[in-house]
Design a protein around this motif. Structure first.
Motif, PDB file in Angstrom:
ATOM      1  N   LYS A  65      14.258  -1.286   6.410  1.00  0.00           N
ATOM      2  CA  LYS A  65      14.404  -0.054   5.385  1.00  0.00           C
ATOM      3  C   LYS A  65      15.739   0.007   4.806  1.00  0.00           C
ATOM      4  N   ASP A 111      16.345  -0.286   0.968  1.00  0.00           N
ATOM      5  CA  ASP A 111      17.188   0.995   0.420  1.00  0.00           C
ATOM      6  C   ASP A 111      18.358   0.434  -0.499  1.00  0.00           C
ATOM      7  N   SER A 169      16.734  -0.349  -3.946  1.00  0.00           N
ATOM      8  CA  SER A 169      15.790   0.602  -4.337  1.00  0.00           C
ATOM      9  C   SER A 169      16.238   1.071  -5.823  1.00  0.00           C
ATOM     10  N   ASN A 198      10.516   0.954  -3.360  1.00  0.00           N
ATOM     11  CA  ASN A 198      10.036   2.062  -2.714  1.00  0.00           C
ATOM     12  C   ASN A 198       8.596   2.255  -2.034  1.00  0.00           C
ATOM     13  N   ARG A 199       7.803   1.531  -2.832  1.00  0.00           N
ATOM     14  CA  ARG A 199       6.495   1.499  -2.083  1.00  0.00           C
ATOM     15  C   ARG A 199       6.360   0.605  -0.690  1.00  0.00           C
ATOM     16  N   ILE A 213       9.162   0.545   1.047  1.00  0.00           N
ATOM     17  CA  ILE A 213      10.057   1.652   2.056  1.00  0.00           C
ATOM     18  C   ILE A 213       8.940   2.717   2.579  1.00  0.00           C
ATOM     19  N   GLN A 214       8.244   2.952   1.783  1.00  0.00           N
ATOM     20  CA  GLN A 214       6.976   3.937   2.198  1.00  0.00           C
ATOM     21  C   GLN A 214       5.915   3.588   3.000  1.00  0.00           C
ATOM     22  N   SER A 215       5.622   2.028   2.909  1.00  0.00           N
ATOM     23  CA  SER A 215       4.797   1.557   3.659  1.00  0.00           C
ATOM     24  C   SER A 215       5.404   1.409   5.106  1.00  0.00           C
ATOM     25  N   ASP A 233       7.904   3.301   6.373  1.00  0.00           N
ATOM     26  CA  ASP A 233       7.738   4.669   6.890  1.00  0.00           C
ATOM     27  C   ASP A 233       6.597   5.173   7.575  1.00  0.00           C
ATOM     28  N   GLN A 234       5.366   4.717   6.791  1.00  0.00           N
ATOM     29  CA  GLN A 234       4.162   5.012   7.326  1.00  0.00           C
ATOM     30  C   GLN A 234       3.832   4.370   8.617  1.00  0.00           C
ATOM     31  N   GLN A 249       5.971   6.111  11.544  1.00  0.00           N
ATOM     32  CA  GLN A 249       5.305   7.317  11.417  1.00  0.00           C
ATOM     33  C   GLN A 249       4.192   7.364  12.489  1.00  0.00           C
ATOM     34  N   SER A 256       3.078  -3.986   6.743  1.00  0.00           N
ATOM     35  CA  SER A 256       4.066  -3.615   6.017  1.00  0.00           C
ATOM     36  C   SER A 256       5.485  -4.418   6.387  1.00  0.00           C
TER      37      SER A 256
END
Length: 131
Positions: free
Chosen positions: A52, A56, A59, A68-69, A71-73, A75-76, A79, A122
């Motif tokens: 990440k 970043d 990005s 950014n997709r 990074i979102q992946s 993050d998911q 989480q 991811s």
């Protein structure tokens, strides 16, 4: 007739204790699988954080939407692992009877395998992009 009843009752008790031992063994095996998968996934959270950070810094370039997709992946995936750890309860596991343990651990293993799939995909996509 009385001896036959005692014999049948003895056989039933023997079979029930055998089933309980099998369920206890299954419970222990499921617990080991859950803990092993957890131990495999935890170091990957460090990789997620590192990737990440690398992504970043990229990005704001020409591939910013794709980055950014990714990074979102990541993050998911991170989480999902945190959510699983938050809801998993070793303390309540000890209070359950053996059948409930088997059900609970089977469900937890399924959830962790889902976390593993999200994490692997991811990380793979992010590593491929960074390389």
């Amino acid at each position: 007739m009385k001896n036959k009843g005692i014999l049948i009752a003895s056989i039933c008790l023997f079979l029930m204790s055998g089933c309980e031992q099998a369920e206890e063994k299954l419970s222990q095996e499921l617990n080991e699988q859950v803990m092993s998968l957890h131990d495999k996934l935890m170091p990957q959270t460090e990789q997620i954080v590192q990737l990440k950070g690398t992504l970043d810094s990229l990005s704001h370039g020409k591939d910013s939407m794709h980055v950014n997709r990714l990074i979102q992946s990541l993050d998911q995936a991170d989480q999902s692992m945190m959510d699983w750890m938050h809801q998993f309860s070793v303390d309540s596991l000890e209070k359950l009877d053996v059948k409930a343990k088997v059900i609970y651990l089977g469900k937890q293993l399924g959830q962790l395998k889902h976390v593993e799939a999200i994490t692997d995909s991811s990380l793979s996509a992010a590593k491929k992009y960074v390389q």
